[in-house]
Design a protein around this motif. Sequence first.
Motif, mmCIF file in Angstrom:
data_model
loop_
_atom_site.group_PDB
_atom_site.id
_atom_site.type_symbol
_atom_site.label_atom_id
_atom_site.label_comp_id
_atom_site.label_asym_id
_atom_site.label_seq_id
_atom_site.Cartn_x
_atom_site.Cartn_y
_atom_site.Cartn_z
ATOM 1 N N VAL A 7 0.856 -1.186 0.000
ATOM 2 C CA VAL A 7 0.000 0.000 0.000
ATOM 3 C C VAL A 7 0.889 1.233 0.000
ATOM 4 N N PHE A 8 0.603 2.164 -0.934
ATOM 5 C CA PHE A 8 1.358 3.404 -1.069
ATOM 6 C C PHE A 8 0.404 4.579 -0.897
ATOM 7 N N THR A 9 0.929 5.680 -0.376
ATOM 8 C CA THR A 9 0.173 6.921 -0.304
ATOM 9 C C THR A 9 1.107 8.063 -0.690
ATOM 10 N N ALA A 25 -0.256 4.598 9.198
ATOM 11 C CA ALA A 25 -0.826 3.244 9.142
ATOM 12 C C ALA A 25 0.287 2.212 8.972
ATOM 13 N N GLU A 26 0.148 1.099 9.631
ATOM 14 C CA GLU A 26 1.154 0.039 9.583
ATOM 15 C C GLU A 26 1.305 -0.509 8.160
ATOM 16 N N GLY A 27 2.541 -0.548 7.699
ATOM 17 C CA GLY A 27 2.835 -1.139 6.394
ATOM 18 C C GLY A 27 2.662 -0.213 5.200
ATOM 19 N N VAL A 28 2.208 1.019 5.406
ATOM 20 C CA VAL A 28 2.001 1.956 4.294
ATOM 21 C C VAL A 28 3.318 2.630 3.943
ATOM 22 N N ARG A 29 3.628 2.688 2.649
ATOM 23 C CA ARG A 29 4.821 3.400 2.166
ATOM 24 C C ARG A 29 4.380 4.764 1.668
#
Length: 85
Positions: A7-9, A25-29
């Motif tokens: 997951v990217f933002t 958020a956990e795991g978001v790049r």
Amino acid sequence: MAEGVMVFTISGNGGRGMVNTFSFAEGVRTVGSIERELQHFIADNPFVDMRTRAAYQLTRVDNPAGKPLGYDIDGDGCVDIPCLN
């Protein structure tokens, strides 16, 4: 990432000090921009994990009859974003 999906933002367009809350958020790049000319608009802070190109110059690609087929974003003359017909 728990389901095997990355997951990217975006870092955000609110200026250098902006923090995108999705970055927590956990795991978001979180992805920022590499273009120096955008440095005053694109957020750049410790939450930015990676940087890549943010601005693109689109070129319309037509068929021989002049009907638009889509847009080329990398300059190779091929359609990268097709038109919805």
